[in-house]
Design a protein around this motif. Structure first.
Motif, mmCIF file in Angstrom:
data_model
loop_
_atom_site.group_PDB
_atom_site.id
_atom_site.type_symbol
_atom_site.label_atom_id
_atom_site.label_comp_id
_atom_site.label_asym_id
_atom_site.label_seq_id
_atom_site.Cartn_x
_atom_site.Cartn_y
_atom_site.Cartn_z
ATOM 1 N N PRO A 73 17.252 36.486 5.966
ATOM 2 C CA PRO A 73 16.626 37.317 6.989
ATOM 3 C C PRO A 73 16.692 38.817 6.712
ATOM 4 N N ARG A 74 17.785 39.313 6.139
ATOM 5 C CA ARG A 74 17.869 40.758 5.867
ATOM 6 C C ARG A 74 16.944 41.149 4.729
ATOM 7 N N ARG A 75 16.885 40.331 3.703
ATOM 8 C CA ARG A 75 15.976 40.609 2.591
ATOM 9 C C ARG A 75 14.537 40.597 3.086
ATOM 10 N N LYS A 76 14.186 39.584 3.886
ATOM 11 C CA LYS A 76 12.843 39.488 4.443
ATOM 12 C C LYS A 76 12.539 40.718 5.307
ATOM 13 N N GLU A 77 13.513 41.126 6.128
ATOM 14 C CA GLU A 77 13.316 42.295 6.995
ATOM 15 C C GLU A 77 13.015 43.542 6.172
ATOM 16 N N PHE A 78 13.791 43.763 5.113
ATOM 17 C CA PHE A 78 13.557 44.947 4.283
ATOM 18 C C PHE A 78 12.196 44.878 3.605
#
Length: 93
Positions: A73-78
């Motif tokens: 989720p954090r990678r996708k968010e960035f």
């Protein structure tokens, strides 16, 4: 220009590296990191006379694919935030 060698390739790699750092470090804030990436885009746009919209589209296209493909989720968010920032910048051209 060869699509494997364009300056947007390095920018895409930078975004992927920044996504990895953001993914790993929960203390990193999204907005300043995306702004730093977009500052780098602006430096490239200001430093050369070429197809600026093509440059940004060629950065955005593979990052959108990477954002859609990642499960973190954090990678996708960035990555999605970078894609959105590039889209917003393209609207200004």
């Amino acid at each position: 220009m060869n699509p494997e060698l364009g300056p947007y390739v390095q920018m895409g790699r930078l975004a992927e590296q920044m996504a990895t750092r953001y993914q790993i470090d929960p203390n990193l804030d999204l907005e300043p990191l995306v702004q730093h990436f977009m500052d780098e885009v602006e430096v490239n746009v200001a430093a050369d006379k070429f197809d600026h919209s093509g440059f940004m589209k060629n950065i955005r296209r593979p990052l959108k694919i990477a954002a859609d493909a990642t499960s973190d989720p954090r990678r996708k968010e960035f990555l999605q935030s970078v894609v959105d920032a590039l889209s917003t910048r393209l609207e200004g051209i």
